[in-house]
Design an enzyme around this catalytic site. Sequence first.
Site, PDB file in Angstrom:
ATOM      1  N   VAL A  33     107.565  52.881  27.267  1.00 33.30           N
ATOM      2  CA  VAL A  33     108.164  52.242  26.097  1.00 33.30           C
ATOM      3  C   VAL A  33     108.859  53.311  25.264  1.00 33.30           C
ATOM      4  O   VAL A  33     108.269  54.346  24.925  1.00 33.30           O
ATOM      5  CB  VAL A  33     107.108  51.498  25.249  1.00 33.30           C
ATOM      6  CG1 VAL A  33     107.772  50.854  24.036  1.00 33.30           C
ATOM      7  CG2 VAL A  33     106.393  50.447  26.076  1.00 33.30           C
ATOM      8  N   LYS A  48     111.110  48.472  26.715  1.00 34.86           N
ATOM      9  CA  LYS A  48     110.052  48.583  27.721  1.00 34.86           C
ATOM     10  C   LYS A  48     110.713  48.654  29.095  1.00 34.86           C
ATOM     11  O   LYS A  48     111.451  47.747  29.485  1.00 34.86           O
ATOM     12  CB  LYS A  48     109.121  47.367  27.637  1.00 34.86           C
ATOM     13  CG  LYS A  48     107.965  47.389  28.611  1.00 34.86           C
ATOM     14  CD  LYS A  48     107.076  46.165  28.355  1.00 34.86           C
ATOM     15  CE  LYS A  48     105.860  46.154  29.257  1.00 34.86           C
ATOM     16  NZ  LYS A  48     104.969  45.000  28.970  1.00 34.86           N
ATOM     17  N   ASP A 145      94.825  37.715  26.757  1.00 34.15           N
ATOM     18  CA  ASP A 145      94.507  39.151  26.758  1.00 34.15           C
ATOM     19  C   ASP A 145      94.400  39.697  25.346  1.00 34.15           C
ATOM     20  O   ASP A 145      94.873  40.798  25.058  1.00 34.15           O
ATOM     21  CB  ASP A 145      95.564  39.920  27.551  1.00 34.15           C
ATOM     22  CG  ASP A 145      95.046  41.286  28.027  1.00 34.15           C
ATOM     23  OD1 ASP A 145      93.808  41.449  28.109  1.00 34.15           O
ATOM     24  OD2 ASP A 145      95.868  42.168  28.326  1.00 34.15           O
TER      25      ASP A 145
END
Length: 604
Positions: A33, A48, A145
Amino acid sequence: MQKEGDTTRQTGELIDGRYRILKKLGEGGMSVVYLAVNEKVNRYWAIKEVKKEGVKDFEIVRQGLLAEADLLKRLHHPNLPDIVDIIEGEETFLLVMDYIEGRQLENIVQEFGPQKQEDVVEWGKQLCDVLSYLHSQQPPIIYRDMKPSNIMLQADGRVMLIDFGTAREFKEMEKEDTTYLGTQGYAAPEQYGGCGQTDVRTDIYCLGVTLYYLLTGHNPAKQPYEIYPIRYWNVNLSSGIETIILKCTRKNPSDRYQSCEELKQDLFHYYDFDMEYRNVQKLRKVIFSCFAILTIAFGSLSFVFYKTEKDFRTDVYEDCLYEAQRAVEGQEYRQYYQMAITFNPQDSRGYKELLNTFLWIDNQGQNRIKGYAVCFFSKEEEEFIRKMLGVTGEEKKRNEEYLKACKKEYESFAYNLGLAYFYSYNGVGNKGAAQKWLKIAGEGKPSEELEQKDITRAQKLYKIASYYENLGVYHQGGNTEISYKDYWADLVEIAEDDRLRGANRSNMLLSYKELLSQMITCASEFRKAGVSETEMEEQLKEMEKSLSKMKIEESTINAAYEIEMKETLCENLLAAHRSVEAAFADGGVKNGGNTKADLSVSVP
């Protein structure tokens, strides 16, 4: 979609003629990144990049990034970054997104230790907002997540949820996820392959574990690999927040919060859950009450004090019921119900909620015979109910006498207790004990508390319960006081009534259980009383047809009980068929030839 070759990114490098690389922000296993600036508009972006070289199954990774980008392009929320561009080359893939200036919460905890609970609660409310937004999409988006490293804290106190690599759209028809995705320690049980489909409650579990880590500093992915109550690590933490986190992280999704809005509301009012806070409030009320009582004792009785004392009793009663509902898993609920009933023995809610807890909630981890995972009224529980109906306060008057003064409430409670005795006492029922309460309910009048159909059912069950004293007993003249023919007719009438008028599933299953049980144990007696084989077989066919059509929603409160009871009844239909066949073969010799069967046995 613009193309860009695969080159090493250097400071000052210009990508796609617009984005100039300023520095590398971070690097993961397969991506890097960068911080970049669009010089034309003086706007900073995060880029990214995933390179094909060294990445196994690059095409799968690429598809995952495209899916992530596709998700984020459709979403606009203050706690989510926006995707602004996708740059794809033959050997590389880049996502251009909002640059989030801040620090990962994981790094903050690692550097400074556990965070202030006020801050964690505020972050939790923001995360509830963004998860609610994701869950409100059509179809719902499950993040899957949630963890401290995926949450960025900005200087203004706002948190941002980043990295949508594992997010997915909820597919209603799927029973389970095909793969395990998530972070070990933070992932919910259903995220492990084959353990069910992830849904909104999965995100609630992950958020609960995240809050746990932020408050305690103990990573659940490391030893001791367990979620302890947060006050195990720090006794100064809020018992209210502890209660909330424990509910978030229940293994069974149905035991967690069912929506992030529900969780958010509790986070707003976590101090209401604090035992210390509530005890202080109760102590203040008690002190005030004592002052009022002393004033009254010295002759200053007035309407104001009368109203205050009455309000005080009402407040304490409501507090006790509230605490009882929350304390079930801690097994402290009985003392709260006892306190509630002692303060207001005329209100039937305390008795009803206690009985409901005994039958439907407090049955976990106990030895139960098949068919009675719940709806089990034990001898110990029955004794406690009788204690609550007795004398619990300083006065010598029984609580039941106070309850009787509220006739409608008394009749409604009698109906519930009568059903518990009839069907559920020790798993087989106690018809004798049921008689008193069914008689009270059967003599009642329709009200909001007790409907006419309930009164009718109570009358029929009372009639059946009364058979047990006289069934098969003969007068000196040779006639029976009560015949098995009458007994059969009443059993069938209740089952048919439930079937035809669409009674609730639990009641229907219980009436089927009673009829099926007696067909297994008393088929010979029914035959001798004149009930034909055709009549019995017809009832079995009707039950079989009704059970095959019965659909049980797994989300309902009684689902576990109803599913198990239905399975038990289906298994025992064959046993009942055999019992009927035996009763009509060789004069019923195969059924044992008993003249009076034990009518209290359960379905095998």
